[in-house]
Enzyme design. Structure first.
Site, PDB file in Angstrom:
ATOM      1  N   GLY A 212       0.843  -1.201   0.000  1.00  0.00           N
ATOM      2  CA  GLY A 212       0.000   0.000   0.000  1.00  0.00           C
ATOM      3  C   GLY A 212       0.869   1.237   0.000  1.00  0.00           C
ATOM      4  N   ASN A 213       0.299   2.361   0.360  1.00  0.00           N
ATOM      5  CA  ASN A 213       1.085   3.596   0.459  1.00  0.00           C
ATOM      6  C   ASN A 213       0.445   4.508   1.501  1.00  0.00           C
ATOM      7  OD1 ASN A 213      -0.878   5.429  -0.938  1.00  0.00           O
ATOM      8  ND2 ASN A 213      -0.528   3.923  -2.574  1.00  0.00           N
ATOM      9  N   HIS A 214       1.032   5.688   1.665  1.00  0.00           N
ATOM     10  CA  HIS A 214       0.626   6.564   2.781  1.00  0.00           C
ATOM     11  C   HIS A 214      -0.524   7.520   2.454  1.00  0.00           C
ATOM     12  CE1 HIS A 214       3.986   5.187   5.133  1.00  0.00           C
ATOM     13  NE2 HIS A 214       4.819   5.465   4.140  1.00  0.00           N
ATOM     14  N   ALA A 280      -3.766   7.363  -4.990  1.00  0.00           N
ATOM     15  CA  ALA A 280      -2.414   6.828  -5.123  1.00  0.00           C
ATOM     16  C   ALA A 280      -2.579   5.315  -5.300  1.00  0.00           C
ATOM     17  CB  ALA A 280      -1.588   7.154  -3.893  1.00  0.00           C
TER      18      ALA A 280
END
Ligand code: PMT
Length: 403
Positions: A212-214, A280
């Site tokens: 995943g990402n932030h 994102a």
């Protein structure tokens, strides 16, 4: 969605008998999703109870320059009140208050707020027929209209004096329509369908781990709210987020993976007028998703094999017919060049660049710093701002290009 949804209405009440009708207006405004703050002249408090208005508006009602504090009186910031509202409606507006407005007479909190307000002002006059028709009153109304105040008409009918004629305040229903008409004119995206992607995607490795990402989803949610403020019908497709989505009044679809986001986006795309990809999206997912948790000592899983996820924005670009398509670019080096590349390769109408080099910008923050790049490659940089303010900047750029 109501045109009044999310609008901040500063409501001034002056001392006329029509004030008794204002609680109905406040109730209707709250029902339509508006926020209401009430300021009364001292005389108005004789006609309608501040407590009633406070309960209905879900806010403190103000009528004096100070409120009692623990040791000393506390000043009421009339300037902040004026800055808060999207519109200042004064209803009923008596001949006395109209005269004070026309002559800049700062003799109560309501007048102080009026004289320092930066938002548009609308007044609903209410008085007896001869007073309304009097040349001096008509001159004051003309002065205010010339200064940009929206002077509403009066209604005709029985008056408190027992006479009948022109001078009645518009009924709450009619006032509500006037507000809707006013905000309708400031709703340039009315009738347009806007699709927004937001947040991260999570690509499962096993039942407990993911790629995943932030991304927090804050930027996309700010865009969705702003699009609604401009009158659009908004569909928000958002990945996993801690934001309370129940407070949003647009259509929200929650997804987890890039694949799910792609399916939802493409299901809505044909009916979309403007699409903004603020999500994102993970570019890769594990080739195999394990059904059970991978054990620490499992030698087969020292290396994770990945496959590409669908590039949703590129697919939207390839299938573009009438849509105005805006992407985001989150870069760390050669930012402008990379963003312009994405603009061309994904067939976009504009791209919003944010860089992880800028402090307090991008992932997770409440603020962002962007450069808007149009189809011809012209770039407009903006300062660091709240994501709400950034969303406003983005839409003001879109509206310049969007026919
Ligand atoms: O959510 P916040 O915490 O508020 O943070 C906001 C943000 C930093 C995530 C946002 O402002 C932002 O920059 N979003 C795009 C991040 C990104 O993935 O950039 P990118 O350069 O990798 O992708 C370019 C564009 O292609 C993006 O519009 C992205 O949505 C889209 N894309 C990317 C990959 C993919 N598989 N599908 C896509 O649609």
């Amino acid at each position: 969605m109501s045109l009044l949804q999310g609008k901040k209405i500063l409501l001034g009440i002056t001392g006329g008998i029509a004030a008794y009708k204002i609680p109905l207006l406040v109730r209707a405004l709250i029902k339509q999703g508006a926020q209401v703050r009430v300021i009364m002249t001292p005389a108005a408090t004789d006609f309608v109870a501040p407590l009633t208005l406070s309960v209905l508006s879900q806010n403190e009602v103000l009528s004096s320059f100070t409120t009692p504090g623990k040791d000393h009186a506390v000043w009421t910031d009339h300037v902040a009140l004026g800055a808060w509202g999207d519109l200042f409606l004064i209803a009923p507006a008596t001949a006395n208050s109209i005269s004070a407005m026309a002559h800049a007479k700062c003799n109560n909190l309501l007048m102080a707020t009026y004289l320092s307000a930066r938002c548009p002002v609308m007044i609903a006059p209410a008085m007896d027929l001869d007073m309304y028709a009097h040349a001096a009153n008509q001159k004051n109304l003309a002065t205010l209209a010339a200064q940009g105040v929206h002077v509403l008409p009066v209604a005709s009918g029985p008056l408190a004096s027992g006479l009948s004629g022109k001078g009645r305040m518009l009924e709450p229903d009619a006032l509500l329509s006037e507000l809707e008409t006013f905000f309708g004119h400031t709703a340039p995206l009315k009738g347009k369908n806007i699709l927004i992607t937001a947040g991260p995607t999570y690509e499962a490795i096993d039942p407990v781990r993911f790629i995943g990402n932030h991304s927090s989803g804050k930027m996309g949610v700010a865009l969705a709210k702003q699009a609604q403020q401009l009158g659009a019908e908004v569909t928000l497709i958002i990945g996993p987020t801690a934001i309370d989505l129940t407070t949003l009044s647009c259509q929200v679809t929650s997804v987890t993976t890039a694949q799910q986001m792609q399916e939802q986006v493409m299901a809505h795309y044909a009916a979309t007028d403007i699409a903004i990809a603020a999500a994102a999206v993970a570019d890769y997912r594990p080739k195999i998703r394990m059904d059970q948790k991978i054990k620490k000592n499992n030698q087969d899983f020292q290396t994770l094999e990945l496959v590409a996820t669908p590039d949703i924005l590129a697919e939207m670009g390839a299938q573009k017919t009438h849509q105005f398509l805006i992407g985001f670019a989150l870069e760390t080096t050669d930012e402008l060049a990379h963003a312009k590349n994405k603009l061309k390769s994904k067939n976009l109408d504009a791209i919003v660049l944010n860089s992880l080099q800028d402090p307090d910008a991008g992932f997770g923050h409440d603020t962002n710093k962007i450069t808007y790049i149009d189809k011809d490659g012209n770039s407009t940089p903006f300062d660091l701002k709240s994501k709400d303010a950034v969303a406003k900047d983005i839409f003001s750029q879109i509206l310049k290009n969007y026919a």
